[in-house]
Design a protein around this motif. Sequence first.
Motif, mmCIF file in Angstrom:
data_model
loop_
_atom_site.group_PDB
_atom_site.id
_atom_site.type_symbol
_atom_site.label_atom_id
_atom_site.label_comp_id
_atom_site.label_asym_id
_atom_site.label_seq_id
_atom_site.Cartn_x
_atom_site.Cartn_y
_atom_site.Cartn_z
ATOM 1 N N ASP A 1 -9.309 -32.488 -33.772
ATOM 2 C CA ASP A 1 -8.688 -31.417 -33.112
ATOM 3 C C ASP A 1 -9.691 -30.221 -32.825
ATOM 4 O O ASP A 1 -9.398 -29.498 -31.992
ATOM 5 N N ALA A 2 -10.680 -29.903 -33.692
ATOM 6 C CA ALA A 2 -11.532 -28.860 -33.724
ATOM 7 C C ALA A 2 -12.584 -29.363 -32.646
ATOM 8 O O ALA A 2 -13.432 -30.276 -32.700
ATOM 9 N N ASP A 3 -13.287 -28.275 -31.862
ATOM 10 C CA ASP A 3 -14.274 -28.670 -31.024
ATOM 11 C C ASP A 3 -15.600 -27.810 -31.487
ATOM 12 O O ASP A 3 -16.744 -28.048 -31.139
ATOM 13 N N TYR A 4 -15.343 -26.912 -32.447
ATOM 14 C CA TYR A 4 -16.384 -26.094 -32.813
ATOM 15 C C TYR A 4 -16.404 -26.058 -34.369
ATOM 16 O O TYR A 4 -15.439 -25.821 -34.942
ATOM 17 N N TRP A 5 -17.554 -26.067 -34.809
ATOM 18 C CA TRP A 5 -17.764 -26.114 -36.423
ATOM 19 C C TRP A 5 -18.723 -25.133 -37.011
ATOM 20 O O TRP A 5 -19.826 -25.065 -36.305
ATOM 21 N N GLY A 6 -18.650 -24.540 -38.005
ATOM 22 C CA GLY A 6 -19.645 -24.014 -38.789
ATOM 23 C C GLY A 6 -20.452 -25.017 -39.720
ATOM 24 O O GLY A 6 -20.163 -26.059 -39.583
ATOM 25 N N GLN A 7 -21.483 -24.548 -40.394
ATOM 26 C CA GLN A 7 -22.284 -25.041 -41.052
ATOM 27 C C GLN A 7 -21.900 -25.427 -42.448
ATOM 28 O O GLN A 7 -22.305 -26.439 -43.017
ATOM 29 N N GLY A 8 -20.983 -24.747 -42.966
ATOM 30 C CA GLY A 8 -20.190 -25.120 -44.310
ATOM 31 C C GLY A 8 -21.092 -24.213 -45.252
ATOM 32 O O GLY A 8 -21.904 -23.680 -45.008
ATOM 33 N N THR A 9 -19.886 -23.808 -46.254
ATOM 34 C CA THR A 9 -20.284 -23.021 -47.264
ATOM 35 C C THR A 9 -19.822 -23.664 -48.668
ATOM 36 O O THR A 9 -18.862 -24.247 -48.945
ATOM 37 N N GLN A 10 -20.680 -23.765 -49.658
ATOM 38 C CA GLN A 10 -20.489 -24.636 -50.726
ATOM 39 C C GLN A 10 -19.485 -23.850 -51.986
ATOM 40 O O GLN A 10 -19.793 -22.554 -52.069
ATOM 41 N N VAL A 11 -18.507 -24.230 -52.138
ATOM 42 C CA VAL A 11 -17.719 -23.629 -53.168
ATOM 43 C C VAL A 11 -17.582 -24.656 -54.641
ATOM 44 O O VAL A 11 -17.288 -26.078 -54.447
ATOM 45 N N THR A 12 -17.909 -24.240 -55.622
ATOM 46 C CA THR A 12 -17.783 -24.911 -56.861
ATOM 47 C C THR A 12 -17.047 -24.336 -57.990
ATOM 48 O O THR A 12 -17.155 -22.944 -58.080
ATOM 49 N N VAL A 13 -16.154 -24.997 -58.672
ATOM 50 C CA VAL A 13 -15.009 -24.561 -59.459
ATOM 51 C C VAL A 13 -15.380 -25.133 -60.756
ATOM 52 O O VAL A 13 -15.155 -26.337 -60.907
ATOM 53 N N SER A 14 -15.815 -24.579 -61.715
ATOM 54 C CA SER A 14 -16.182 -25.092 -63.151
ATOM 55 C C SER A 14 -14.743 -24.900 -63.944
ATOM 56 O O SER A 14 -14.018 -23.947 -63.708
ATOM 57 N N ALA A 15 -14.825 -26.185 -64.737
ATOM 58 C CA ALA A 15 -13.343 -26.211 -65.583
ATOM 59 C C ALA A 15 -13.671 -24.963 -66.802
ATOM 60 O O ALA A 15 -14.424 -24.563 -67.200
ATOM 61 N N GLY B 1 -9.156 -22.928 -38.159
ATOM 62 C CA GLY B 1 -8.854 -23.500 -39.284
ATOM 63 C C GLY B 1 -10.046 -23.560 -40.295
ATOM 64 O O GLY B 1 -11.292 -23.393 -39.942
ATOM 65 N N TRP B 2 -9.844 -24.356 -41.542
ATOM 66 C CA TRP B 2 -10.721 -24.538 -42.674
ATOM 67 C C TRP B 2 -10.329 -25.953 -42.856
ATOM 68 O O TRP B 2 -9.197 -26.301 -43.350
ATOM 69 N N PHE B 3 -11.359 -26.509 -43.393
ATOM 70 C CA PHE B 3 -11.402 -27.944 -43.760
ATOM 71 C C PHE B 3 -12.603 -27.870 -44.856
ATOM 72 O O PHE B 3 -13.346 -27.015 -45.052
ATOM 73 N N ARG B 4 -12.563 -29.002 -45.907
ATOM 74 C CA ARG B 4 -13.491 -28.951 -46.907
ATOM 75 C C ARG B 4 -13.665 -30.545 -46.763
ATOM 76 O O ARG B 4 -13.098 -31.396 -46.733
ATOM 77 N N GLN B 5 -15.039 -30.855 -47.483
ATOM 78 C CA GLN B 5 -15.379 -32.038 -47.878
ATOM 79 C C GLN B 5 -16.195 -32.128 -49.119
ATOM 80 O O GLN B 5 -17.225 -31.619 -49.201
ATOM 81 N N PRO C 1 -10.914 -26.980 -60.451
ATOM 82 C CA PRO C 1 -12.258 -28.066 -60.366
ATOM 83 C C PRO C 1 -12.104 -28.946 -58.971
ATOM 84 O O PRO C 1 -13.075 -28.933 -58.234
ATOM 85 N N GLU C 2 -10.920 -29.319 -58.784
ATOM 86 C CA GLU C 2 -10.837 -30.315 -57.413
ATOM 87 C C GLU C 2 -10.975 -29.554 -56.417
ATOM 88 O O GLU C 2 -10.881 -30.330 -55.305
ATOM 89 N N ASP C 3 -10.968 -28.255 -56.392
ATOM 90 C CA ASP C 3 -11.198 -27.344 -55.042
ATOM 91 C C ASP C 3 -12.765 -27.417 -54.451
ATOM 92 O O ASP C 3 -12.967 -26.843 -53.472
ATOM 93 N N THR C 4 -13.400 -27.880 -55.300
ATOM 94 C CA THR C 4 -14.951 -27.899 -55.297
ATOM 95 C C THR C 4 -15.362 -28.914 -54.229
ATOM 96 O O THR C 4 -14.949 -29.937 -53.980
ATOM 97 N N ALA C 5 -16.041 -28.406 -53.087
ATOM 98 C CA ALA C 5 -16.402 -28.862 -51.801
ATOM 99 C C ALA C 5 -17.254 -28.065 -51.064
ATOM 100 O O ALA C 5 -17.301 -26.904 -51.270
ATOM 101 N N VAL C 6 -17.792 -28.727 -50.097
ATOM 102 C CA VAL C 6 -18.200 -27.915 -48.918
ATOM 103 C C VAL C 6 -17.050 -27.451 -47.947
ATOM 104 O O VAL C 6 -16.229 -28.162 -47.507
ATOM 105 N N TYR C 7 -16.990 -26.101 -47.634
ATOM 106 C CA TYR C 7 -15.909 -25.587 -46.722
ATOM 107 C C TYR C 7 -16.380 -25.388 -45.552
ATOM 108 O O TYR C 7 -17.619 -24.687 -45.257
#
Length: 128
Positions: A114-128, A35-39, A88-94
């Motif tokens: 529900d996830a047991d394993y996680w990656g370190q994350g990658t930044q996504v920035t969307v400019s208006a 899965g993919w999550f964002r914060q 722009p609201e998609d901006t987050a660490v994925y």
Amino acid sequence: QVQLVESGGGLAQAGGSLRLSCAASGRAFSRYAMGWFRQAPGKEREFVAAINWSGRATSYPDSVKGRFTISRDNAKNTVYLQMNSLKPEDTAVYFCAGTEDRDYDNKLITRALDADYWGQGTQVTVSA
């Protein structure tokens, strides 16, 4: 056990596209639900997309449905997130996430707990 490494994040303009990749190391990747999550800053981690072990079942929240597509290539031990019509609201660490589906029950990771394993994350920035 599996280790997850995301790539493909960066800066995009609103309406643009990005494709994230998550490479998995370890054994039996094809047995894992992914899965993919964002914060975003100051917000809780939220579900973005899920795919079962075979790739035949997927799930998305309404916020990204029709714009994001999750897929996987079990031969390459990789899961992808194609993001189109970015806002722009998609901006987050994925974050990429995984859990073993030992009995091939077509698990879908739609909650962070529900996830047991996680990656370190990658930044996504969307400019208006």
